[in-house]
Structure formats: structure tokens, C-alpha cells
Write an enzyme that holds these catalytic residues in place. Structure first.
Site, PDB file in Angstrom:
ATOM      1  N   LYS A 267      12.232  42.180  -6.486  1.00  0.00           N
ATOM      2  CA  LYS A 267      11.339  41.089  -6.920  1.00  0.00           C
ATOM      3  C   LYS A 267      10.024  41.139  -6.161  1.00  0.00           C
ATOM      4  O   LYS A 267       9.984  41.485  -4.990  1.00  0.00           O
ATOM      5  CB  LYS A 267      12.044  39.753  -6.634  1.00  0.00           C
ATOM      6  CG  LYS A 267      11.154  38.520  -6.643  1.00  0.00           C
ATOM      7  CD  LYS A 267      11.927  37.259  -6.277  1.00  0.00           C
ATOM      8  CE  LYS A 267      11.238  36.469  -5.188  1.00  0.00           C
ATOM      9  NZ  LYS A 267      11.936  35.253  -4.813  1.00  0.00           N
TER      10      LYS A 267
ATOM     11  N   GLN B 263       7.966  27.594   4.382  1.00  0.00           N
ATOM     12  CA  GLN B 263       6.723  27.806   5.138  1.00  0.00           C
ATOM     13  C   GLN B 263       7.097  28.050   6.603  1.00  0.00           C
ATOM     14  O   GLN B 263       6.816  27.237   7.481  1.00  0.00           O
ATOM     15  CB  GLN B 263       5.812  26.595   4.974  1.00  0.00           C
ATOM     16  CG  GLN B 263       5.356  26.417   3.530  1.00  0.00           C
ATOM     17  CD  GLN B 263       4.329  25.331   3.380  1.00  0.00           C
ATOM     18  OE1 GLN B 263       3.405  25.209   4.167  1.00  0.00           O
ATOM     19  NE2 GLN B 263       4.491  24.499   2.359  1.00  0.00           N
TER      20      GLN B 263
ATOM     21  N   ASP C  69       0.815  -1.228   0.000  1.00  0.00           N
ATOM     22  CA  ASP C  69       0.000   0.000   0.000  1.00  0.00           C
ATOM     23  C   ASP C  69       0.844   1.272   0.000  1.00  0.00           C
ATOM     24  O   ASP C  69       0.305   2.369   0.100  1.00  0.00           O
ATOM     25  CB  ASP C  69      -0.957   0.000   1.202  1.00  0.00           C
ATOM     26  CG  ASP C  69      -0.211  -0.072   2.525  1.00  0.00           C
ATOM     27  OD1 ASP C  69       1.041  -0.107   2.503  1.00  0.00           O
ATOM     28  OD2 ASP C  69      -0.862  -0.083   3.586  1.00  0.00           O
TER      29      ASP C  69
ATOM     30  N   GLU D 160       3.213   2.117   2.255  1.00  0.00           N
ATOM     31  CA  GLU D 160       3.817   2.468   3.542  1.00  0.00           C
ATOM     32  C   GLU D 160       5.298   2.103   3.536  1.00  0.00           C
ATOM     33  O   GLU D 160       5.712   1.113   2.924  1.00  0.00           O
ATOM     34  CB  GLU D 160       3.100   1.725   4.685  1.00  0.00           C
ATOM     35  CG  GLU D 160       1.718   2.264   4.975  1.00  0.00           C
ATOM     36  CD  GLU D 160       1.015   1.483   6.082  1.00  0.00           C
ATOM     37  OE1 GLU D 160       1.593   0.505   6.607  1.00  0.00           O
ATOM     38  OE2 GLU D 160      -0.134   1.857   6.399  1.00  0.00           O
TER      39      GLU D 160
ATOM     40  N   ARG E 182       6.834  38.407  -5.516  1.00  0.00           N
ATOM     41  CA  ARG E 182       6.293  37.073  -5.813  1.00  0.00           C
ATOM     42  C   ARG E 182       4.774  37.157  -5.868  1.00  0.00           C
ATOM     43  O   ARG E 182       4.134  37.579  -4.911  1.00  0.00           O
ATOM     44  CB  ARG E 182       6.742  36.056  -4.748  1.00  0.00           C
ATOM     45  CG  ARG E 182       6.328  34.635  -5.100  1.00  0.00           C
ATOM     46  CD  ARG E 182       6.910  33.619  -4.150  1.00  0.00           C
ATOM     47  NE  ARG E 182       8.282  33.245  -4.447  1.00  0.00           N
ATOM     48  CZ  ARG E 182       8.649  32.425  -5.425  1.00  0.00           C
ATOM     49  NH1 ARG E 182       7.746  31.897  -6.228  1.00  0.00           N
ATOM     50  NH2 ARG E 182       9.912  32.134  -5.606  1.00  0.00           N
TER      51      ARG E 182
HETATM   52  C1  R5P Z   1      12.866  32.987  -2.037  1.00  0.00           C
HETATM   53  O1  R5P Z   1      12.643  33.576  -0.989  1.00  0.00           O
HETATM   54  C2  R5P Z   1      13.994  32.027  -2.188  1.00  0.00           C
HETATM   55  O2  R5P Z   1      15.170  32.522  -1.652  1.00  0.00           O
HETATM   56  C3  R5P Z   1      14.212  31.645  -3.638  1.00  0.00           C
HETATM   57  O3  R5P Z   1      14.459  32.812  -4.389  1.00  0.00           O
HETATM   58  C4  R5P Z   1      13.013  30.959  -4.201  1.00  0.00           C
HETATM   59  O4  R5P Z   1      12.519  30.043  -3.288  1.00  0.00           O
HETATM   60  C5  R5P Z   1      13.338  30.270  -5.507  1.00  0.00           C
HETATM   61  O5  R5P Z   1      12.165  29.650  -5.969  1.00  0.00           O
HETATM   62  P1  R5P Z   1      11.827  29.614  -7.509  1.00  0.00           P
HETATM   63  O6  R5P Z   1      12.988  28.983  -8.196  1.00  0.00           O
HETATM   64  O7  R5P Z   1      10.583  28.786  -7.580  1.00  0.00           O
HETATM   65  O8  R5P Z   1      11.571  31.008  -7.955  1.00  0.00           O
END
Ligand code: R5P
Length: 325
Positions: free
Chosen positions: A196, A100, A40, A42, A198
Site C-alpha cells: 500500500k 500522529q 459557549d 465549554e 498512502r
Molecule cells: C495505517 O497505518 C493504519 O493501520 C490503518 O490502515 C489506517 O489508519 C486506516 O485508515 P483508513 O481507513 O482511513 O484507510
């Protein structure tokens, strides 16, 4: 007592090649740990030698497949604990779920803390990682945590590399500036910053560059490449700002999805990474150069085992300690 009698190093399946390199560095055999799957799915593991009363080290980065590798690490720790190991040090060269580390929106988990609790409850007495995404993750643990750095591998590499007289170290976002500054100071290069934003897990927008990259070799530094969007977006921005050549240096080559294809087609001439995460042969394109963290981990293990200070490992052989965070 010889090293072989003193150090017991085991590995999960996430990065056996690195574990073998560390074992070779220490001149010890890798401990025998059997791992299989029940029908399964595990995970079943069994340590195939006695560890009673021993100080054991278990190497497993929690890279993709993250959940598989994390659970394998946890059950391996449990098996070592129940086999009466005196102490268990989890060597997690890449600490998955590290991004996270806080709630950015209501009702989100703090999974980096959950992973810390899981490792501790499973039975780890100490954790060693390389370039944690956020240094404060160490505070999620109530056991000793050594956050080693690959910065000095990069430093050595770039100091030896020819043709970098007119270079600038570039941080791909504002949050990464303190760590990028360490490399720019050590290499005696100026510093530039890409602004940057996100927009989502795989959507990144760059607004411009603070600092002068025109006509220079730009060394773009980040802790990890996942989708590659951060690096690619920053590389495009500094290319448009007139950088003569772009070299990227990232500790953890997670390289998800089609990141490698995008990197191959990008203005990045060379991508320097470490082997905290294994790179499968199909992703190993010519422009990738891999530096090994095995000596760093091997030295760390030796010092932990001998109860010697590990702090100067943060400067990797130099007499000067680097304040990382
Ligand atoms: C962001 O805070 C990290 O330092 C990296 O820039 C990021 O995690 C890179 O992730 P990705 O390649 O998906 O942009």
C-alpha cells in the site's frame, strides 16, 4: 474488602455502553459523573460521589468527536484529582491521535506525544489502551502504560468459525506485518501482504499482493478503519488476485464519512470489529460483527487494582504470553 468497595469505575460520554459492560463484568455500579455544557460549549463535569483516597478508573476512548472526547477525559481526570482520588487510571480503549506519532514532514507536530503529556499533566497515574496504533506511543509516557490487545478475541473468533480451512491472513500494508503474523501463526494460516502507498489522509493506492490468496478465504487484518480506504483498496486487490471470500478484522471501527456505505458495497463479506468505539445504529450494517473488549478491560482493571501481573492478559486467558511489538 469486596470488589465494590475496591473498584471505582467512571465513564465519560464517549462509550457509556462499553463502560456499563465493564461494570457489569466487575459486578459493580458505574460511578456517577455529571457532565454538562456551558452555553459557549465549554465542558463542565462533577463527580457525584466521594473518591477521596480511592483508586479510580475512568473509561473514555478518544474516538470522534475526538477533541470533545479528549477534553472531556482531561477535565474528568482533573475533577477526580482535585477530589483527592489516590490514583487515577485512564482506560482509553481507542487512543485518538495515535497516528500522529512522528514527524513525516518538516514542521509537523507529534500530537500523540502531546496527548500523552496532557493526560499526565491532568493527573492520570496510569493509562490502559487497546491495540495502540504504534506500540512506541507507550514511550511518550513516564507513567505505567498497559497496551492490551484484541488479537486474541479475533483468534478465538476465527478458531471457532467454520469453513476456514483454506485461509490466508492478509496484512493491508508492510508496516502491519509483525502484528498480522501473530494472528497467522496462531491460526496456522499462511500470510500475504498487500503493498500500500498512502497518498493523503483519504487517498490510498495498492500496488499488488505478495503471497498466494487465490481460491482462499482471506482474513484482512488492520488496527482501525477510519475512511475505510485502506481496507477497501486492499480488498479490491485481493479480490482481483482470486480470493474466494474476504473477511476483515479490525480492532477500532472509527468508520468516518461514507466508509460504511463503501464497505457495504465492497467485496468484504464480513467485517469483525470490537466495541472500543461505539457504532451508531445507522452504521450497524449486517456484515458487521462486534466482539466485546469488556472482559479484557474488566480483567485488566481487577489485576491492576490487586497489583497482580497484567502481562499474560496480552494473550487473553492463554498461558502463553504473546510478544506483540
Ligand atoms: C495505517 O497505518 C493504519 O493501520 C490503518 O490502515 C489506517 O489508519 C486506516 O485508515 P483508513 O481507513 O482511513 O484507510
Amino acid at each position: 474488602m469486596s470488589l465494590e468497595e475496591q473498584i471505582h469505575l467512571f465513564s465519560g460520554n464517549a462509550n457509556l455502553a462499553l463502560a456499563q459492560e465493564v461494570a457489569d463484568f466487575l459486578h459493580i455500579p458505574l460511578g456517577a459523573m455529571e457532565a454538562s455544557r456551558f452555553p459557549d460549549g465549554e465542558i463542565h463535569v462533577r463527580c457525584q460521589e466521594s473518591v477521596r483516597g480511592q483508586d479510580v478508573f475512568l473509561l473514555q476512548p478518544t474516538c470522534p468527536p475526538v477533541n470533545e472526547n479528549l477534553v472531556e477525559l482531561l477535565v474528568m481526570i482533573d475533577s477526580l484529582k482535585r477530589a483527592s482520588a489516590r490514583s487515577i487510571t485512564a482506560i482509553v480503549p481507542y487512543y485518538g491521535y495515535g497516528r500522529q506519532d512522528r514527524k513525516t514532514k518538516p514542521r509537523e507536530p507529534i500530537t500523540a506525544k502531546l496527548v500523552a503529556d496532557l493526560l499526565t499533566v491532568a493527573g492520570a497515574n496510569r493509562v490502559v489502551a487497546v491495540d495502540l496504533h504504534a506500540g512506541q506511543i507507550q514511550g511518550f509516557f513516564n507513567i505505567p502504560f498497559d497496551n492490551l490487545t484484541a488479537s486474541l478475541l479475533f483468534q478465538d473468533y476465527f478458531l471457532k468459525k467454520k469453513g476456514l480451512q483454506e485461509a490466508v491472513v492478509v496484512s493491508p500494508d508492510i508496516g502491519r506485518v509483525p502484528r498480522t503474523r501473530i494472528l497467522s501463526d496462531k491460526l496456522n494460516y499462511s500470510l500475504a501482504i498487500v503493498e500500500k502507498r498512502r497518498m493523503g489522509p483519504d487517498r490510498v493506492e495498492t500496488m499488488g499482493v505478495i503471497g498466494d490468496v487465490s481460491g482462499k478465504v482471506a482474513v484482512l487484518v488492520d488496527d482501525m478503519i477510519t475512511t475505510g480506504k485502506t481496507l477497501l483498496s486492499a480488498a479490491d486487490t485481493i479480490y482481483k488476485a482470486g480470493a474466494r471470500q474476504i473477511i476483515a478484522a479490525c480492532t477500532h471501527a472509527v468508520l468516518c464519512g461514507d466508509s460504511v456505505k463503501m464497505l457495504a458495497d465492497s467485496p468484504i463479506a464480513e467485517l469483525v470489529v470490537t466495541n472500543t468505539v461505539p457504532i451508531p445504529p445507522e452504521k450497524m450494517i449486517d456484515k458487521i460483527k462486534v466482539l466485546s473488549v469488556a472482559p479484557l478491560l474488566g480483567e485488566g482493571i481487577t489485576r491492576i487494582r490487586e497489583n497482580r501481573s497484567i502481562s499474560d492478559l496480552f494473550s487473553y486467558g492463554s498461558s502463553e504470553q504473546i510478544a506483540l511489538y
